[in-house]
Motif scaffolding. Structure first.
Motif, PDB file in Angstrom:
ATOM      1  N   ALA A   1       6.472   1.822  54.333  1.00 19.47           N
ATOM      2  CA  ALA A   1       5.461   2.981  53.617  1.00 19.47           C
ATOM      3  C   ALA A   1       5.954   3.313  52.202  1.00 19.47           C
ATOM      4  CB  ALA A   1       5.139   4.133  54.337  1.00 19.47           C
ATOM      5  N   VAL A   2       7.136   3.681  52.090  1.00 21.65           N
ATOM      6  CA  VAL A   2       7.834   4.328  50.920  1.00 21.65           C
ATOM      7  C   VAL A   2       7.846   3.221  49.909  1.00 21.65           C
ATOM      8  CG1 VAL A   2       9.791   5.367  49.777  1.00 21.65           C
ATOM      9  CG2 VAL A   2       8.958   6.045  52.091  1.00 21.65           C
ATOM     10  N   ALA A   3       8.166   2.051  50.340  1.00 22.91           N
ATOM     11  CA  ALA A   3       8.284   0.918  49.336  1.00 22.91           C
ATOM     12  C   ALA A   3       7.047   0.362  48.733  1.00 22.91           C
ATOM     13  CB  ALA A   3       9.513  -0.293  49.983  1.00 22.91           C
ATOM     14  N   PHE A   4       6.002   0.352  49.577  1.00 22.80           N
ATOM     15  CA  PHE A   4       4.739  -0.472  49.404  1.00 22.80           C
ATOM     16  C   PHE A   4       4.250   0.110  47.919  1.00 22.80           C
ATOM     17  CE2 PHE A   4       0.216  -0.832  49.507  1.00 22.80           C
ATOM     18  CZ  PHE A   4       0.132  -2.222  49.820  1.00 22.80           C
ATOM     19  N   ALA A   5       4.397   1.616  47.512  1.00 25.57           N
ATOM     20  CA  ALA A   5       3.756   2.008  46.332  1.00 25.57           C
ATOM     21  C   ALA A   5       4.589   2.496  45.208  1.00 25.57           C
ATOM     22  CB  ALA A   5       3.082   3.082  46.665  1.00 25.57           C
ATOM     23  N   ARG A   6       6.077   2.438  45.697  1.00 26.78           N
ATOM     24  CA  ARG A   6       7.088   2.865  44.774  1.00 26.78           C
ATOM     25  C   ARG A   6       8.258   2.280  44.381  1.00 26.78           C
ATOM     26  NH1 ARG A   6       7.810   9.411  46.414  1.00 26.78           N
ATOM     27  NH2 ARG A   6       5.642   9.892  46.741  1.00 26.78           N
ATOM     28  N   PHE A   7       8.573   1.221  45.276  1.00 28.52           N
ATOM     29  CA  PHE A   7       9.720   0.359  45.076  1.00 28.52           C
ATOM     30  C   PHE A   7       9.343  -1.311  44.644  1.00 28.52           C
ATOM     31  CE2 PHE A   7      12.544   2.552  48.334  1.00 28.52           C
ATOM     32  CZ  PHE A   7      12.459   3.567  47.362  1.00 28.52           C
ATOM     33  N   PRO A   8       9.972  -1.841  44.025  1.00 26.77           N
ATOM     34  CA  PRO A   8       9.771  -3.420  43.871  1.00 26.77           C
ATOM     35  C   PRO A   8       9.085  -4.206  44.952  1.00 26.77           C
ATOM     36  CG  PRO A   8      11.753  -2.907  42.764  1.00 26.77           C
ATOM     37  CD  PRO A   8      11.506  -1.785  43.824  1.00 26.77           C
ATOM     38  N   PRO A   9       8.535  -5.075  44.602  1.00 25.97           N
ATOM     39  CA  PRO A   9       7.789  -5.936  45.860  1.00 25.97           C
ATOM     40  C   PRO A   9       9.033  -6.444  46.868  1.00 25.97           C
ATOM     41  CG  PRO A   9       6.534  -6.592  43.851  1.00 25.97           C
ATOM     42  CD  PRO A   9       8.093  -5.480  43.578  1.00 25.97           C
ATOM     43  N   LEU A  10      10.146  -6.842  46.014  1.00 21.48           N
ATOM     44  CA  LEU A  10      11.260  -7.550  47.113  1.00 21.48           C
ATOM     45  C   LEU A  10      11.605  -6.407  48.206  1.00 21.48           C
ATOM     46  CD1 LEU A  10      12.950  -9.869  44.690  1.00 21.48           C
ATOM     47  CD2 LEU A  10      11.507 -10.364  46.539  1.00 21.48           C
ATOM     48  N   CYS A  11      11.607  -5.279  47.580  1.00 21.40           N
ATOM     49  CA  CYS A  11      12.199  -4.098  48.558  1.00 21.40           C
ATOM     50  C   CYS A  11      11.061  -4.206  50.019  1.00 21.40           C
ATOM     51  CB  CYS A  11      12.070  -2.927  47.946  1.00 21.40           C
ATOM     52  SG  CYS A  11      13.578  -2.642  46.757  1.00 21.40           S
ATOM     53  N   PHE A  12       9.825  -4.136  49.515  1.00 23.01           N
ATOM     54  CA  PHE A  12       8.967  -4.285  50.700  1.00 23.01           C
ATOM     55  C   PHE A  12       8.953  -5.268  51.508  1.00 23.01           C
ATOM     56  CE2 PHE A  12       4.749  -5.370  52.382  1.00 23.01           C
ATOM     57  CZ  PHE A  12       4.446  -4.317  53.208  1.00 23.01           C
ATOM     58  N   ALA A  13       9.321  -6.409  50.974  1.00 18.65           N
ATOM     59  CA  ALA A  13       9.577  -7.682  51.585  1.00 18.65           C
ATOM     60  C   ALA A  13      10.716  -7.808  52.580  1.00 18.65           C
ATOM     61  CB  ALA A  13       9.638  -9.018  50.751  1.00 18.65           C
ATOM     62  N   ALA A  14      11.705  -7.046  52.141  1.00 19.07           N
ATOM     63  CA  ALA A  14      13.170  -6.936  52.773  1.00 19.07           C
ATOM     64  C   ALA A  14      12.743  -6.078  54.147  1.00 19.07           C
ATOM     65  CB  ALA A  14      14.137  -6.302  51.985  1.00 19.07           C
ATOM     66  N   PHE A  15      12.248  -4.961  53.611  1.00 18.45           N
ATOM     67  CA  PHE A  15      11.819  -3.786  54.877  1.00 18.45           C
ATOM     68  C   PHE A  15      11.110  -4.663  55.937  1.00 18.45           C
ATOM     69  CE2 PHE A  15      12.582  -0.519  51.574  1.00 18.45           C
ATOM     70  CZ  PHE A  15      13.980  -0.575  51.913  1.00 18.45           C
ATOM     71  N   LEU A  16       9.951  -5.459  55.483  1.00 15.42           N
ATOM     72  CA  LEU A  16       9.144  -5.941  56.233  1.00 15.42           C
ATOM     73  C   LEU A  16       9.999  -6.976  57.307  1.00 15.42           C
ATOM     74  CD1 LEU A  16       6.196  -6.746  57.474  1.00 15.42           C
ATOM     75  CD2 LEU A  16       6.131  -8.444  55.602  1.00 15.42           C
ATOM     76  N   LEU A  17      10.684  -7.742  56.561  1.00 14.03           N
ATOM     77  CA  LEU A  17      11.463  -8.507  57.621  1.00 14.03           C
ATOM     78  C   LEU A  17      12.440  -7.727  58.401  1.00 14.03           C
ATOM     79  CD1 LEU A  17      12.627 -11.223  54.671  1.00 14.03           C
ATOM     80  CD2 LEU A  17      11.155 -11.677  56.665  1.00 14.03           C
ATOM     81  N   LEU A  18      13.029  -6.617  58.061  1.00 16.03           N
ATOM     82  CA  LEU A  18      14.032  -5.697  58.765  1.00 16.03           C
ATOM     83  C   LEU A  18      12.822  -5.158  60.034  1.00 16.03           C
ATOM     84  CD1 LEU A  18      16.609  -4.490  58.892  1.00 16.03           C
ATOM     85  CD2 LEU A  18      15.670  -2.580  57.815  1.00 16.03           C
ATOM     86  N   TYR A  19      11.833  -4.625  59.824  1.00 18.81           N
ATOM     87  CA  TYR A  19      10.805  -4.359  60.701  1.00 18.81           C
ATOM     88  C   TYR A  19      10.614  -5.413  61.847  1.00 18.81           C
ATOM     89  CZ  TYR A  19       6.196  -3.724  62.980  1.00 18.81           C
ATOM     90  OH  TYR A  19       5.214  -3.727  63.901  1.00 18.81           O
ATOM     91  N   MET A  20      10.321  -6.716  61.267  1.00 22.30           N
ATOM     92  CA  MET A  20      10.108  -7.804  62.260  1.00 22.30           C
ATOM     93  C   MET A  20      11.381  -7.904  62.996  1.00 22.30           C
ATOM     94  SD  MET A  20       7.848  -9.764  63.436  1.00 22.30           S
ATOM     95  CE  MET A  20       6.493  -9.273  62.307  1.00 22.30           C
ATOM     96  N   GLY A  21      12.619  -8.175  62.505  1.00 26.45           N
ATOM     97  CA  GLY A  21      13.901  -8.217  63.333  1.00 26.45           C
ATOM     98  C   GLY A  21      13.857  -7.319  64.374  1.00 26.45           C
ATOM     99  N   PHE A  22      13.795  -5.908  63.959  1.00 29.22           N
ATOM    100  CA  PHE A  22      13.819  -4.816  64.911  1.00 29.22           C
ATOM    101  C   PHE A  22      12.880  -4.878  66.114  1.00 29.22           C
ATOM    102  CE2 PHE A  22      16.719  -2.498  61.823  1.00 29.22           C
ATOM    103  CZ  PHE A  22      17.973  -2.322  62.673  1.00 29.22           C
ATOM    104  N   PHE A  23      11.607  -5.108  65.754  1.00 33.06           N
ATOM    105  CA  PHE A  23      10.691  -5.409  66.766  1.00 33.06           C
ATOM    106  C   PHE A  23      10.910  -6.255  67.859  1.00 33.06           C
ATOM    107  CE2 PHE A  23       6.733  -6.566  68.680  1.00 33.06           C
ATOM    108  CZ  PHE A  23       6.243  -5.455  68.998  1.00 33.06           C
ATOM    109  N   VAL A  24      11.266  -7.550  67.274  1.00 32.08           N
ATOM    110  CA  VAL A  24      11.394  -8.588  68.203  1.00 32.08           C
ATOM    111  C   VAL A  24      12.705  -8.333  69.034  1.00 32.08           C
ATOM    112  CG1 VAL A  24      11.796 -11.029  68.372  1.00 32.08           C
ATOM    113  CG2 VAL A  24      10.186 -10.281  66.566  1.00 32.08           C
ATOM    114  N   PHE A  25      13.679  -7.936  68.269  1.00 29.88           N
ATOM    115  CA  PHE A  25      14.944  -7.531  69.170  1.00 29.88           C
ATOM    116  C   PHE A  25      14.643  -6.779  70.278  1.00 29.88           C
ATOM    117  CE2 PHE A  25      18.745  -5.003  69.591  1.00 29.88           C
ATOM    118  CZ  PHE A  25      19.599  -5.924  69.994  1.00 29.88           C
ATOM    119  N   GLY A  26      13.809  -5.582  70.111  1.00 35.14           N
ATOM    120  CA  GLY A  26      13.754  -4.437  71.230  1.00 35.14           C
ATOM    121  C   GLY A  26      12.357  -4.802  71.868  1.00 35.14           C
ATOM    122  N   PRO A  27      11.519  -4.164  71.599  1.00 38.70           N
ATOM    123  CA  PRO A  27      10.096  -4.182  72.302  1.00 38.70           C
ATOM    124  C   PRO A  27       9.646  -5.517  72.510  1.00 38.70           C
ATOM    125  CG  PRO A  27      10.124  -2.449  70.555  1.00 38.70           C
ATOM    126  CD  PRO A  27      11.250  -3.124  70.333  1.00 38.70           C
ATOM    127  N   GLY A  28       9.787  -6.451  71.584  1.00 32.23           N
ATOM    128  CA  GLY A  28       9.193  -7.774  71.597  1.00 32.23           C
ATOM    129  C   GLY A  28       9.923  -8.606  72.731  1.00 32.23           C
TER     130      GLY A  28
END
Length: 226
Positions: A131-158
């Protein structure tokens, strides 16, 4: 108003599913042979059934389905060019595969509940960072956090939510309870799929990510008390 309506739907939908279950006697699993099913008590099954329904509802409410389906659009809205966004989308599949394998290895040495706690907490933090990176950080930061989110979700809840939901339910109602939990899971997914883009256009993508992080935070609390 739209945010309030979406929050109310996501909060009360699992409760409505449970109410329907109780109303139609689907939780009367403690009947002994020869007893009238109408006289069987459903009270001992309310708490585990509610936990399972809410657990799988919140699994969908973290937004993994709509985020995955709209990943290319999100990356482009964040400022990443077409070819690069497609590359990140492919990387999401690779991260999911690695996270699922890592989750299986960790579960040989730690409990599924521990894995679920780590994954849900990491997903909640990642959504805030998105949410923070979407509007304030470079696009690659958002992409990195998106990958991080997917990794944590699949690791745990998924990887662990479905088996833990089954473990929460007594054997007498496990099949019916998982059917109801799956129903709630799919209903939440349907609501989010229909509301995601209109809601994002109305309030912005970053606030929607914060809503998902709120669901992930509630997920952390539920796992903590389970």
């Amino acid at each position: 108003m739209a945010v309030v309506a979406a929050a109310l739907v996501l909060v009360f939908l699992p409760v409505a599913v449970l109410f329907l279950a109780l109303s139609f006697g689907l939780t009367g699993g403690d009947c002994q042979p020869g007893r009238n099913p109408r006289t069987c008590s459903w009270r001992p099954f309310v708490r585990p059934l509610l936990q399972a329904v809410v657990l799988l509802s919140l699994t969908s409410a973290m937004g993994v389905g709509v985020i995955t389906c709209s990943a290319v659009l999100l990356l482009q809205r964040a400022g990443l060019e077409g070819a690069s966004s497609n590359g990140v989308y492919l990387a999401l599949g690779f991260v999911s595969l690695v996270a699922a394998g890592l989750s299986g290895l960790v579960q040989k040495h730690a409990s599924r509940l521990t894995v679920l706690r780590i994954g849900s907490f990491g997903a909640a933090v990642s959504l805030v960072l998105m949410a923070v990176a979407f509007a304030r950080f470079p696009p690659l930061c958002f992409a990195a956090f998106l990958l991080l989110y997917m990794g944590f979700f699949v690791f745990g809840p998924g990887a662990a939510a479905w088996t833990i939901a089954g473990d929460l339910l007594p054997q007498e109602i496990r099949a019916k309870g998982m059917s109801l939990a799956l129903l709630a899971n799919q209903l939440v997914t349907a609501v989010l799929t229909a509301a995601f883009l209109p809601l994002a256009e109305y309030i912005g993508f970053a606030p929607v990510f914060l809503l998902f992080s709120g669901a992930a935070g509630a997920y952390c609390v539920l796992v903590r008390v389970s």
